[in-house]
Motif scaffolding. Structure first.
Motif, short mmCIF file in Angstrom:
data_model
loop_
_atom_site.label_atom_id
_atom_site.label_comp_id
_atom_site.label_asym_id
_atom_site.label_seq_id
_atom_site.Cartn_x
_atom_site.Cartn_y
_atom_site.Cartn_z
N ILE A 196 0.82 -1.22 0.00
CA ILE A 196 0.00 0.00 0.00
C ILE A 196 0.85 1.26 0.00
CG2 ILE A 196 -2.13 -0.95 0.95
CD1 ILE A 196 -1.25 0.25 3.60
N SER A 197 2.18 1.11 0.03
CA SER A 197 2.98 2.30 -0.25
C SER A 197 3.07 2.50 -1.76
CB SER A 197 4.36 2.20 0.39
OG SER A 197 5.12 1.19 -0.21
N SER A 198 2.59 1.53 -2.53
CA SER A 198 2.57 1.66 -4.00
C SER A 198 1.17 1.85 -4.56
CB SER A 198 3.17 0.42 -4.67
OG SER A 198 4.39 0.09 -4.11
N VAL A 199 0.17 1.22 -3.94
CA VAL A 199 -1.19 1.33 -4.47
C VAL A 199 -2.14 1.74 -3.36
CG1 VAL A 199 -0.77 -0.44 -6.19
CG2 VAL A 199 -1.72 -1.08 -4.00
#
Lengths: 431, 309
Positions: A218-221
């Motif tokens: 969730i640091s990417s999406v």
């Protein structure tokens, strides 16, 4: 959008490559068909069992009735005394001894006939014997009272009600069963799908939590994207599995009935079908199926299937995010299982009895039960406005629930070590 | 020097709990910035705000001068403290997936992966599943995932946990190398010795507030106590001790030496120069040891936290 595709792809492959998934996909139809074959085989063995029954009929009153059939052989013990007959039958381990005493008065006789056996005889056997005796006694009573049996037989009339709609369409009496079958199958399928693959979504959410990969992802999406991706990926895997089950199951069943010559259908049904065929019923059944609102049915099936599955799997995903391990999910299963069960029960009891009654109608609007109940109602013909209203309510609820679920999901996936309560979840909604 | 990351009055609360209170920070370009604080101080909340995992209630965070946008995640590499990987997924596939989520194309990700796998000498892990690797090995993979997309800003939360000293050193060198190549690094840890070794600047968060902030050298200057460690060989120890006690504040020595000298910690007042102490000592004998006591980050941490308790 690109990320969503990536997530769906990964999720799909992760499910499909899972060993348990592969094994279940190919084993389940084999097990199912195997079970059917086993049951068919066992019941055929049961039917093949030959019963030997001793007959002690001193007056030889029922000679014509009790003749050997392929299931039962009668051995005449009329010349023996009753005690001897019983001993002999017991010693030879026959099925039992039917004792018909000598009695002039038929009313008295009818209450004096006895059947001796080691174990309690089967119900079907008893009723068969009773029927034979009753017919014989009734007929002889009729004859004694001067009734000509052949005339009586001729006088009997069979009524076959021809059913026709107001529009002049002829339907068969099977129409209701067909509607029930289509509606019930659709509703049941949806429930199974929700439970199996909703659980899968939940487990996959828990997996990411326990793996501790969640924060990296969730640091990417966006969490919402991840949740959607998981739900969609899992459902594609589910559809794949379902399709394989249907195809494989069909092939196996076909192969089985071809190889073993097993009659998969219960014999009564095929007999009925044969008699109905004579009346052109088959033709009507086909017309009935064609006359079902098929387009509406398919359209609504797709809508409610997707909508219902989505609604529930969003809740499943939120539950998965809220807990640390699968054992903690129990307390939250309630709001999922209860409406589903309610939907199915209302469907099978209320809809089939009265498809447009007040109970069925209300439950086909309540969003948590509407996918199942409405799917069962639709074959009976539901006006468009009702369907549209129910769909709108469902869409609205999906939005609301997904939003709430996403909120719980967003907070939950980063919470460790706490066993959450409903109160806690409510607090998360306000963060 | 430009600041790569600027936080302006960031506040965040969860229900009644305030996780961050009016928090501001500047992280200079191409530096290693230590984010310190006791457990539960708000470090992770701040890091999650930078990663846009949580949204601040108030204030904003600027990256390269502009407020954070959803697209900015591709310029940030984040190694969380709570980290793991899909256990049953193959290493190569997994890293490719995570790299693609950060916006790399598959080909590009493959190329860079090859480079990193060679560099960390783990080329033969490609087809292994994570569950077959040790914890330290998995940590290496996570490190690669963090840096693969060549982010401008790297955030490491306890990067050395789970590494043996050899591999910890390897990762430390990689981090320094990344700074040389232009990356800015935000570094959160409880290991004060690695802060000492690596950080150019630091900030200390305590109970949701920033209590200390600045260049490590400046902070140390600020915390210096004018204390000196001395050891001296005298002819008459008693006379020396009496004299020094009259002139300066004398404390027991907190260091060891190899000879039989008199060892002391001496504190001089603000008005004195170190030279005065030195020339005083030289009158009494041979000075073998004369060192200014520089407060360690560890001392600063403990002192600040206790002062704010």
């Amino acid at each position: 959008m690109r990320n969503l595709k990536l997530i769906i792809q990964r999720e799909y492959l992760a499910r499909v490559r899972n060993k348990t998934f592969v094994i279940m996909t190919f084993l389940s139809p084999i097990i199912m068909v195997g079970m059917i074959a086993l049951i068919a085989y066992l019941s055929s063995i049961n039917n093949d069992e030959k019963r030997i029954v001793g007959l002690h009929d001193e007056a030889n009153l029922f000679e014509e009735e009790f003749v050997d059939t392929k299931d039962i052989t009668y051995i005449n013990y009329s010349t023996y005394s009753l005690e001897q007959a019983i001993d002999s039958v017991d010693a030879k381990e026959y099925y039992g001894l039917l004792y018909i005493p000598v009695e002039e008065d038929k009313t008295v006789l009818s209450n004096k006939i006895e059947f001796f056996a080691k174990d309690a005889p089967s119900n079907s056997f008893i009723s068969g014997v009773e029927q034979k005796i009753a017919t014989k006694l009734t007929n002889s009573n009729l004859v004694e009272n001067g009734v000509d049996l052949t005339k009586l037989a001729d006088a009997k009339t069979k009524v076959n009600l021809q059913i026709e709609t107001f529009e002049g369409e002829q339907t068969s009496k099977m129409a209701n069963y067909i509607k029930m079958f289509f509606g019930g199958a659709a509703g049941y399928l949806l429930m199974m799908f929700i439970i199996i693959y909703g659980n899968m979504v939940m487990r996959s959410v828990i997996e990411e939590k326990t793996n501790r990969i969640i924060e990296i992802i969730i640091s990417s999406v966006k969490p919402m994207q991840l949740m959607l991706g998981k739900i969609l990926g899992t459902s594609f895997a589910g559809i794949t599995q379902f399709l394989i089950w249907v195809i494989l199951g069909g092939i196996l069943l076909f192969g089985l009935s071809a190889v073993f010559g097993l009659d998969v259908q219960p014999p009564e049904v095929s007999q009925q079908a044969v008699t109905q065929a004579a009346n052109g019923e088959i033709q009507k059944i086909i017309t009935d199926i064609v006359n079902l609102p098929l387009g509406k049915l398919i359209l609504c099936f797709l809508f409610y299937f997707i909508g219902g599955y989505f609604l529930y799997s969003a809740i499943y995903a939120a539950i998965g995010a809220a807990v640390d391990n699968e054992t903690d999910t129990q307390q939250f299963m309630f709001p999922i299982i209860i409406p589903l069960m309610l939907g199915i029960y209302v469907g099978f009891f209320s809809v089939i009895e009265n498809p447009h009654g007040i109970v069925s109608t209300i439950f086909s609007f309540i969003p948590l039960t509407s996918p199942v109940v409405m799917l069962m109602r639709i074959p009976f013909g539901v006006p468009w406005w009702e369907i549209l209203l129910s769909m709108l309510v469902l869409i609205g609820t999906i939005f609301l629930v997904t939003l709430l679920a996403a909120k719980i999901y967003r907070i939950g996936i980063l919470m460790y070590g706490k066993k959450p309560t409903y109160k806690e979840l409510y607090k998360w909604l306000k963060y | 020097m430009n600041d790569l990351l600027v936080a302006e009055g960031v506040s965040k609360s969860f229900g009644n709990f305030t996780a961050l209170n009016d928090f501001s920070l500047q992280i200079p370009q191409q530096s290693i910035f230590g984010l310190l604080g006791p457990n539960g101080a708000g470090k992770t909340t701040f890091i999650r705000i930078i990663n846009q995992i949580t949204m601040p209630d108030k204030g904003q965070v600027l990256l390269d001068g502009t407020p954070l946008q959803p697209e900015d995640i591709q310029y940030i590499g984040y190694l969380p403290e709570e980290r793991g990987l899909y256990k049953s997924m193959k290493v190569g596939e997994q890293v490719l997936y995570l790299a693609q989520l950060k916006g790399l194309s598959k080909q590009e990700a493959k190329k860079r992966l090859q480079y990193w796998f060679d560099r960390l000498e783990i080329g033969d892990w490609w087809n292994k599943k994570i569950q077959e690797l040790s914890k330290g090995m998995a940590q290496k993979i996570q490190f690669i995932v963090t840096v693969l997309h060549q982010p401008k800003l790297l955030i490491f939360d306890e990067p050395f946990s789970g590494f043996d000293p050899v591999n910890a050193n390897l990762i430390k060198d990689e981090i320094l190398q990344l700074r040389e190549e232009g990356a800015t690094i935000l570094f959160s840890t409880h290991r004060m010795e690695s802060v000492e070794e690596l950080c150019d600047s630091l900030a200390l968060i305590h109970k949701s507030n920033k209590v200390l902030d600045g260049k490590v050298a400046d902070i140390k200057q600020q915390f210096k106590t004018n204390e000196y460690q001395i050891s001296i060989q005298t002819k008459d120890d008693a006379a020396f001790l009496q004299a020094i006690n009259e002139k300066f504040t004398v404390l027991p020595a907190d260091f060891h030496s190899i000879n039989q000298d008199v060892r002391l910690n001496v504190k001089i007042s603000e008005t004195h120069q170190p030279n005065e102490l030195l020339s005083f000592l030289m009158n009494y004998g041979v000075v073998n040891h004369f060192v200014e006591v520089i407060p360690s980050v560890n001392d600063i941490f403990i002192k600040t936290v206790n002062d704010h308790a």
